[in-house]
Write a protein that holds these residues in place. Sequence first.
Motif: not given
Length: 154
Positions: A19-33, A56-65
């Motif tokens: 989970r990443l949370q900052d001034g842009a928003g929140d994003i949760c990411i998981t690997d579904i098995t 927005l781009k930096i926020f999403l990029f940092s999670t999905l990099m």
Amino acid sequence: MNWGRHMHPIHFTARNKRRLQDGAGDICITDITVNGQSRCILSSVYIHPRVDASHLKIFLFSTLMKYSETSLLIYDEFHIDKDVPIIVMGDFSVDVKRNEKAFGFMKKHFDLNMVPTNYPSTLGNSYIDSTFTRNISPELLNYVCYFSYYDSNS
């Protein structure tokens, strides 16, 4: 015919939850098995209203990099799995249909395509809730929610 004896239970787990949370928003990411094999990366996004495009781009990029070949520019020994299905969905707080150009980086860096929808996600006929995918074609269903955290005076 007894269909029950031919059915096999499906076991799924969510691994590597982040989970990443900052001034842009929140994003949760998981690997579904499913049954012990990785099936897809699932991500839920909430972007705060009025976040500028660069943040927005930096926020999403940092999670999905780690799912982008662009990460090889930083560290050339990253293992990039280009075949892994990815679903990124949620409230982007930007009308994605009216600002498709702003989300071009999703296609350029992650090969994520916006899943078309025929229904706006707000009473104001905007499309702030969107789904982006890679290597998977989900069917989107309309969901009606009767509450919101938005301040109607802003």
